[in-house]
Design a protein around this motif. Structure first.
Motif, PDB file in Angstrom:
ATOM      1  N   PRO A   1     126.640 -29.552  16.204  1.00 15.08           N
ATOM      2  CA  PRO A   1     125.286 -28.988  16.291  1.00 15.08           C
ATOM      3  C   PRO A   1     124.356 -29.837  17.164  1.00 15.08           C
ATOM      4  N   VAL A   2     123.757 -29.212  18.167  1.00 15.35           N
ATOM      5  CA  VAL A   2     122.807 -29.904  19.034  1.00 15.35           C
ATOM      6  C   VAL A   2     121.499 -30.125  18.265  1.00 15.35           C
ATOM      7  N   ALA A   3     120.883 -31.283  18.470  1.00  9.55           N
ATOM      8  CA  ALA A   3     119.664 -31.637  17.738  1.00  9.55           C
ATOM      9  C   ALA A   3     118.535 -30.659  18.039  1.00  9.55           C
ATOM     10  N   ARG A   4     117.772 -30.348  17.003  1.00 10.59           N
ATOM     11  CA  ARG A   4     116.640 -29.433  17.123  1.00 10.59           C
ATOM     12  C   ARG A   4     115.345 -30.169  16.771  1.00 10.59           C
ATOM     13  N   TYR A   5     114.309 -29.896  17.551  1.00 19.53           N
ATOM     14  CA  TYR A   5     113.051 -30.632  17.387  1.00 19.53           C
ATOM     15  C   TYR A   5     111.845 -29.711  17.237  1.00 19.53           C
ATOM     16  N   GLY A   6     112.080 -28.479  16.819  1.00 17.02           N
ATOM     17  CA  GLY A   6     110.973 -27.593  16.532  1.00 17.02           C
ATOM     18  C   GLY A   6     110.567 -26.720  17.708  1.00 17.02           C
ATOM     19  N   ASN A   7     109.398 -26.070  17.560  1.00 17.39           N
ATOM     20  CA  ASN A   7     108.984 -25.008  18.466  1.00 17.39           C
ATOM     21  C   ASN A   7     107.941 -25.423  19.498  1.00 17.39           C
TER      22      ASN A   7
ATOM     23  N   ILE B   1     101.333 -30.468  16.060  1.00 19.66           N
ATOM     24  CA  ILE B   1     101.677 -30.314  17.479  1.00 19.66           C
ATOM     25  C   ILE B   1     102.003 -28.857  17.791  1.00 19.66           C
ATOM     26  N   GLU B   2     102.760 -28.228  16.900  1.00 18.34           N
ATOM     27  CA  GLU B   2     103.191 -26.851  17.140  1.00 18.34           C
ATOM     28  C   GLU B   2     102.052 -25.847  17.033  1.00 18.34           C
TER      29      GLU B   2
END
Length: 519
Positions: free
Chosen positions: A94-100, A491-492
């Motif tokens: 799984p590739v790292a996910r950092y939000g939207n 931030i999002e």
């Protein structure tokens, strides 16, 4: 001296397989938590210490971070070596996910680009990074001595200003480090063996020997992680980035991030609305430049690494040639840190001539020789065009390091001398290197590599689960996690451009216009 450590570790399930779930919420946001984040994969944790003057405090903080994390992994464990655990289908990494947010999407897309370029397996190799700098007081004394007497590192003219003196001295350290970088995999390389699942269908040039159910190894290797099998990028071999000065280095990096790649262009950037990589240059961003050492400065918000260096010069260096130490629950121990102190101070204080093409070839050949057969009896390397036995060279180096060890210990301690003596034993007895100790476990004792590592993982999980954490310490980490999640959410919620426009602005000085248009 000031030091910081970044240690990577894969999360694994009870079967010793790569974890498939998302980054645990109890560890906070991987985008904004300063102590616990992820690297390439959602399953590849990275533990980061603050900068510290004191070695014991540094390692205690790193251990506390590990202990808090382990308590919040829902029974999952940390894989305690550099080369990955059993991997079935690489599509399941799984590739790292950092939000939207656009920043978070960019971090994920960068990693997606690495997958397309080099494959996912290479990206889940773990390492330890050691950040190092010396105090302003030492810099001032060295600078004053330089101006008064012309002494010190041979990198600088007598009329140089203070900021440039510091930067050029760090580059002197870097050049000396690169000439001697083979020393680190000799002692600290701990990946002479790996699980056969890592090779899969790859065609490799290594004549592996096999033991157990599927352990592959090279009998004299020290660090397969540092070999062509590991964390390397042959596309970058043509870059020829110079370390002879900060301006030359910045010029080289600047050219590299603008250099198109025919190979990577074939992948495509935005194909039918699907982003595959940030751009099709040899480097998507500067972080993709794989080097065993980096010149660094803490960047301001929105600032690229090279912009930070150009603004105010080198602040510290990052050593990137360290395997995870499988004999430590946190991947590195105090004797290694003290050796690194001595080694890097030696590189800083010794004269450092510029490196030419022949010198670069010698550096590469020596590193490759030690990585693949560093413990081979009678191994010789090249020093300034002349053959020298590896043991002879190391004994000479340790003689010089011993002077520094006595100086740093003073009258009240023997810690540096003891650490140096500990590793000195491995010069004449290669079985005392980390790679020698690993092969003792998997070849001499005959324990399959994956079984041995899984046993280590269980033992360290038990140790860290019961490691004493005060209520205040646990609350600190919980508060950090909660605050980081709130920061990511904030931030999002801020107004932002479309992702395509965001990338255009970020790369406006790097890639041709139109690169990010949907096709």
């Amino acid at each position: 001296m000031l030091r910081g450590i970044e240690r990577e570790a894969l999360r694994i399930d009870d079967n010793g397989h790569l974890a498939q779930d998302e980054h645990p919420k109890a560890l906070g946001s991987a985008l904004t938590n300063s102590r616990i984040t992820t690297d390439y994969s959602e399953a590849l944790l990275e533990f980061i210490t603050p900068v510290n003057h004191n070695i014991d405090d540094l390692l205690e903080g790193l251990t506390q971070t590990h202990a808090y994390a382990v308590r919040n992994l829902n029974g999952q464990k940390l894989w305690p070596v550099s080369m990955p655990c059993y991997v079935g289908d690489v599509a399941n990494i799984p590739v790292a996910r950092y939000g939207n947010s656009n920043t978070g999407k960019m971090k994920t897309l960068y990693r997606k680009g690495l997958t397309h370029r080099y494959g996912a397996l290479m990206q889940i190799i773990a390492g330890v990074h050691f950040n190092f700098s010396v105090s302003n007081e030492l810099w001032q004394r060295l600078y004053d001595d330089k101006i008064a007497n012309g002494n010190g590192n041979a990198c600088c003219s007598k009329s140089i200003n203070f900021e440039d003196f510091v930067s050029e001295s760090y580059f002197g350290l870097i050049r000396n480090y690169r000439r001697l970088v083979w020393v680190l995999p000799y002692f600290f390389g701990s990946s002479p063996a790996l699980c056969g699942s890592f090779i899969k269908d790859q065609k490799v040039d290594f004549e592996f020997e096999k033991t157990g159910k599927g352990t592959l190894y090279l009998p004299y290797a020290t660090s397969l992680r540092m070999s062509d099998l590991g964390y390397t990028n042959k596309e970058q071999d043509t870059l020829n980035i110079s370390y002879n000065s900060l301006p030359e280095y910045l010029e080289g990096v600047g050219a590299a991030i603008k250099m198109p790649s025919k190979k990577f262009a074939q992948i495509g950037v935005n194909v039918d609305g699907d982003y595959r990589q940030l751009n099709s240059n040899i480097l998507q961003i500067e972080n993709e430049f794989y080097a065993p050492i980096r010149a660094k400065r803490v960047a301001k918000s929105g600032e690229k690494p090279s912009q930070a260096l150009a603004r105010a010069g080198v602040e510290y260096i990052e050593v990137r040639a360290l395997d995870v130490n499988p004999f430590s629950p946190v991947g590195i121990d105090a004797t290694q840190v003290r050796f690194l102190d001595l080694f890097l101070l030696h590189c800083l204080l010794s004269p450092s001539e510029d490196t030419d093409e022949a010198g670069e070839a010698e550096i590469a050949a020596n590193l490759k020789a030690v990585v693949l057969e560093g413990r081979k009896p009678g191994l010789t390397l090249q020093r300034n065009g002349h053959a020298i036995g590896i043991k002879e060279w190391m004994h000479e180096l340790f003689s010089e390091l011993s002077t520094l060890a006595v100086l740093l210990d003073g009258e009240d301690s023997h810690a540096y001398q003891t650490a140096l003596n500990t590793w000195a034993e491995a010069i004449d007895d290669p079985d005392k290197t980390l790679s020698g100790r690993v092969l003792h476990e998997v070849v001499v004792k005959g324990t399959d590599h994956s079984i041995w590592v899984h046993q280590l993982a269980k033992g360290y999980h038990e140790f860290l689960s019961h490691y004493p954490l005060s209520d205040e310490t646990e609350q600190f980490y919980a508060d950090e996690a909660k605050a980081s999640l709130a920061e990511q959410q904030n931030i999002e919620q801020q107004p932002q451009d479309t992702f395509s426009e965001f990338l255009k602005q970020y790369f406006k000085d790097v890639v041709p216009a139109g690169t990010f248009e949907a096709k």
